[in-house]
Enzyme design. Structure first.
Site, PDB file in Angstrom:
ATOM      1  N   GLY A  33       0.822  -1.209   0.000  1.00 14.91           N
ATOM      2  CA  GLY A  33       0.000   0.000   0.000  1.00 14.91           C
ATOM      3  C   GLY A  33       0.846   1.243   0.000  1.00 14.91           C
ATOM      4  N   ASN A  34       0.219   2.377   0.174  1.00 10.91           N
ATOM      5  CA  ASN A  34       0.953   3.642   0.242  1.00 10.91           C
ATOM      6  C   ASN A  34       0.287   4.550   1.258  1.00 10.91           C
ATOM      7  OD1 ASN A  34      -0.987   5.560  -1.200  1.00 10.91           O
ATOM      8  ND2 ASN A  34      -0.788   3.887  -2.668  1.00 10.91           N
ATOM      9  N   ARG A  35       0.885   5.688   1.515  1.00  7.22           N
ATOM     10  CA  ARG A  35       0.455   6.525   2.632  1.00  7.22           C
ATOM     11  C   ARG A  35      -0.687   7.482   2.313  1.00  7.22           C
ATOM     12  NH1 ARG A  35       5.272   9.657   4.769  1.00  7.22           N
ATOM     13  NH2 ARG A  35       3.735  10.474   6.225  1.00  7.22           N
ATOM     14  N   SER A  36      -1.234   7.431   1.114  1.00  8.42           N
ATOM     15  CA  SER A  36      -2.297   8.379   0.779  1.00  8.42           C
ATOM     16  C   SER A  36      -3.526   8.162   1.663  1.00  8.42           C
ATOM     17  CB  SER A  36      -2.689   8.227  -0.688  1.00  8.42           C
ATOM     18  OG  SER A  36      -3.738   9.113  -0.986  1.00  8.42           O
TER      19      SER A  36
END
Ligand code: CTP
Ligand code: CA
Length: 243
Positions: A33-36
């Site tokens: 995943g990513n931090r958005s």
């Protein structure tokens, strides 16, 4: 909007907004995943609805606490999204009915080539760290630009990390212009992100580049203020294209 200049200036405009970050499964319990957080995209959806637009919001893994900002707005239809593949299918389905598309979601560039059907267990990997083989995801934005309907305005986002030096904004704009050329969008919102910048906070700062790479707008402040400034550029672009 309480803002008299902007009130109703997007009346009846159908808008597709994507927000959040996709998650690519590794096995049934893990993902890349990513931090958005989805805050900037949700702020765009809320601001647009307040200005009269009808919004489809494709929300990739956005917390309910963040979505609370649009749950009370009848003009926003929220569609939950998991992976990049789901986002691509939903974006293509919704784009045909939209005058403008704002692609604020952080799409995973890669997914795991073969998702494990069962949890990867240390017991089964014999003390060896497993290797994940990745494959590239399709560029959803480029696909939307290729399939665009006449007069449709398409907006991309570019979150870039840059060196924290005095010429950081030049590097930011330079990277933004290269990305703009690759994507073929009408507008690109460019902002700096990093370990301490851009993500969980309510503040943001961005440049809006037009199709020729000129700075069409600059905004800094709350994500809502930044959203309104971006929507000003979208509104102007819609007007220019309809004349
Ligand atoms: N995007 C997309 N599909 C992808 C990757 C990105 O639609 N597979 C969109 C994002 O939603 C965003 C824009 O493209 O609006 C720019 O995303 P970004 O990650 O900055 O660009 P990339 O082309 O993936 O380049 P980078 O190598 O810098 O990540
Ligand atoms: Ca990317």
């Amino acid at each position: 909007s309480s803002d008299p200049v902007r009130r109703g200036d997007l009346d009846g405009v159908r808008l597709l907004v994507t927000a959040g970050g996709t998650r690519e499964p590794i096995d049934p319990v893990r993902y890349l995943g990513n931090r958005s957080s989805g805050r900037q995209g949700v702020a765009v959806a809320a601001a647009a609805a307040d200005r009269g637009a009808k919004v489809v919001l494709l929300a990739a893994n956005v917390d309910e606490s963040v979505l609370a900002g649009v749950r009370d707005r009848g003009a926003v239809r929220v569609v939950p999204i998991g992976t990049a593949a789901e986002l691509e299918a939903a974006a293509h389905a919704a784009a045909s009915g939209a005058e403008a598309v704002i692609m604020a979601a952080a799409v995973a560039d890669y997914r795991v080539a073969e998702v494990a059907e069962h949890k990867i267990r240390k017991e089964d990997t014999a003390g060896e760290a497993p290797t994940l083989t990745l494959v590239e995801n399709p560029d959803i934005l480029v696909g939307l630009v290729r399939g665009r309907r006449p007069g449709q305005v398409i907006v991309g986002f570019a979150a870039e990390t840059v060196a924290a030096e005095s010429d950081a904004d030049d590097e930011l704009l330079e990277r933004g212009r290269r990305k703009l050329a690759r994507k073929g969008v009408d507008l690109l919102a460019v902002n700096a992100v990093g370990w301490t910048e851009g993500f969980e906070s309510d503040a943001n700062r961005l440049y809006v580049l037009d199709a020729d790479g000129r700075v069409a707008g600059e905004a800094s402040g709350s994500k809502r203020e930044v959203a309104d400034r971006l929507l000003d550029a979208v509104r102007d672009e819609l007007r220019a294209l309809s004349h």
